[in-house]
Design an enzyme around this catalytic site. Structure first.
Site, PDB file in Angstrom:
ATOM      1  N   ILE A   1      22.028  42.309  41.131  1.00 20.18           N
ATOM      2  CA  ILE A   1      21.476  41.193  40.358  1.00 20.18           C
ATOM      3  C   ILE A   1      21.724  39.849  41.024  1.00 20.18           C
ATOM      4  O   ILE A   1      21.127  38.843  40.639  1.00 20.18           O
ATOM      5  CB  ILE A   1      22.034  41.181  38.922  1.00 20.18           C
TER       6      ILE A   1
ATOM      7  N   TYR B 270      31.251  40.388  35.405  1.00 28.81           N
ATOM      8  CA  TYR B 270      32.585  40.404  36.011  1.00 28.81           C
ATOM      9  C   TYR B 270      33.542  40.085  34.873  1.00 28.81           C
ATOM     10  O   TYR B 270      33.519  38.983  34.325  1.00 28.81           O
ATOM     11  CB  TYR B 270      32.681  39.349  37.115  1.00 28.81           C
ATOM     12  N   THR B 271      34.389  41.049  34.494  1.00 30.48           N
ATOM     13  CA  THR B 271      35.194  40.891  33.275  1.00 30.48           C
ATOM     14  C   THR B 271      36.703  40.874  33.510  1.00 30.48           C
ATOM     15  O   THR B 271      37.457  40.836  32.546  1.00 30.48           O
ATOM     16  CB  THR B 271      34.873  42.020  32.278  1.00 30.48           C
TER      17      THR B 271
ATOM     18  N   ASP C 290      33.393  35.704  23.577  1.00 29.24           N
ATOM     19  CA  ASP C 290      34.134  34.685  22.839  1.00 29.24           C
ATOM     20  C   ASP C 290      34.871  33.727  23.771  1.00 29.24           C
ATOM     21  O   ASP C 290      35.271  32.635  23.360  1.00 29.24           O
ATOM     22  CB  ASP C 290      35.141  35.346  21.902  1.00 29.24           C
TER      23      ASP C 290
ATOM     24  N   TYR D 222      36.567  33.022  34.126  1.00 28.59           N
ATOM     25  CA  TYR D 222      35.725  34.000  33.443  1.00 28.59           C
ATOM     26  C   TYR D 222      34.870  33.327  32.364  1.00 28.59           C
ATOM     27  O   TYR D 222      33.643  33.498  32.327  1.00 28.59           O
ATOM     28  CB  TYR D 222      36.579  35.099  32.826  1.00 28.59           C
TER      29      TYR D 222
ATOM     30  N   LYS E  13      30.730  32.716  32.391  1.00 34.86           N
ATOM     31  CA  LYS E  13      29.912  33.290  31.327  1.00 34.86           C
ATOM     32  C   LYS E  13      29.145  32.199  30.577  1.00 34.86           C
ATOM     33  O   LYS E  13      27.985  32.399  30.195  1.00 34.86           O
ATOM     34  CB  LYS E  13      30.788  34.083  30.354  1.00 34.86           C
TER      35      LYS E  13
ATOM     36  N   TRP F 213      36.551  41.509  22.047  1.00 35.48           N
ATOM     37  CA  TRP F 213      37.498  42.627  21.978  1.00 35.48           C
ATOM     38  C   TRP F 213      36.784  43.980  21.995  1.00 35.48           C
ATOM     39  O   TRP F 213      37.026  44.853  21.154  1.00 35.48           O
ATOM     40  CB  TRP F 213      38.366  42.499  20.728  1.00 35.48           C
TER      41      TRP F 213
END
Length: 290
Positions: A26, A50-51, A91, A114, A118, A139
């Site tokens: 992507i 990417y978390t 969140d 992060y 986002k 969560w």
């Protein structure tokens, strides 16, 4: 974790879809355009991200290329081919210091790489593809990837004592519930695009979440010995980035517009653990029949 859950439900519903992994990068607009060329694509669901929250502080360029540039590229291609985009966000775009459930209209103020990447991804999606839905969630856990629930179950099996942060408040979200909502959006063909929040109902701390996982897992027989859980503060938990102290999202907008009823988080956890139990039972049955 979410992509596999979606693929399973889409297949069960007989909805024609195609899933991609790293073979469709992507971060490369040209690759995305070539992939979409000649295809009759009506919806694009972006579950890629990417978390790794802490690691993102060291790999900002990589996190940005996936969470921001990549999301923007998908939105651009979606707009070019006339598709509707559903983008998953977090969140972490908020500062996390509120005392009331965050509304979609509240000011974003991410505190780490992060969250910032986002948030930028959200901006690019909205501006490059007006026909888009952004779903912020929190969560997230499910059976197709490592997450808090599976990590707690593993640690509780391996150890007699664990520590869990007790001063961060949020709402767990089962991937099955989120995937079901995504498909509901597609099936309803609702055209009020924009940002929506979705999680399960209620609120808890990571410590209370861990205690509930243990309670339910012991009842089901997934855990067979005791493990003491000690609450600690965020300051006692080493982290390169400050986690949100408050991550509760208001679901009123999505409830009203899509007539959905988010399950209470303890109920969804129960369904998930029962699914794990059934899977464990099936594995044992297959082994015993060999």
């Amino acid at each position: 974790m979410l992509g596999k859950e979606l693929a399973k439900i889409l297949a069960e519903k007989g909805i024609v879809f195609r899933g991609t992994d790293r073979e469709v990068d992507i971060r490369d607009l040209g690759i995305l355009r070539r992939y979409a060329s000649g295809e009759k694509i009506q919806w694009i669901i972006n579950c890629s991200a990417y978390t790794a929250v802490d690691k993102a502080e060291e790999e900002e360029d990589l996190a940005h290329s996936i969470n921001a540039t990549g999301a923007g590229n998908i939105a651009q291609v979606a707009n070019e081919i006339g598709a509707v985009m559903i983008h998953i966000s977090t969140d972490y775009v908020f500062k996390g210091d509120a005392t009331f459930p965050y509304l979609e209209s509240d000011l974003v103020n991410p505190q780490g790489v992060y969250g910032r990447t986002k948030a930028e991804g959200e901006y690019l999606v909205i501006n490059k593809c007006p026909r888009s839905f952004i779903l912020r969630t929190s969560w997230l856990y499910g059976k197709y990837g490592q997450n808090f629930v599976t990590t707690m179950l593993r640690l509780m099996k391996e150890r007699t004592d664990i520590t869990v942060v007790a001063d961060q408040i949020g709402t767990p979200t089962w991937t099955f519930d989120l995937a079901t909502v995504i498909i509901s959006i597609i099936e309803q063909k609702y055209i009020n695009y924009g940002i929506y929040h979705y999680s399960n109902r209620g609120e808890t701390t990571w410590f209370e979440f861990a205690c509930e996982i243990q309670r339910q897992a012991k009842y089901l027989g997934l855990l067979t010995h005791d493990c003491h859980i000690t609450p600690i503060s965020s300051e006692q938990y080493f982290s390169k980035v400050k986690r949100p102290a408050w991550s509760v999202l208001s679901k009123e907008k999505i409830i009203k517009n899509f007539r959905i009823n988010p399950p209470e988080w303890k109920m969804s956890l129960s369904f998930f653990l029962n699914e794990l139990l059934l899977n464990e039972f099936n594995i044992k049955s297959i082994s015993s029949n060999k």
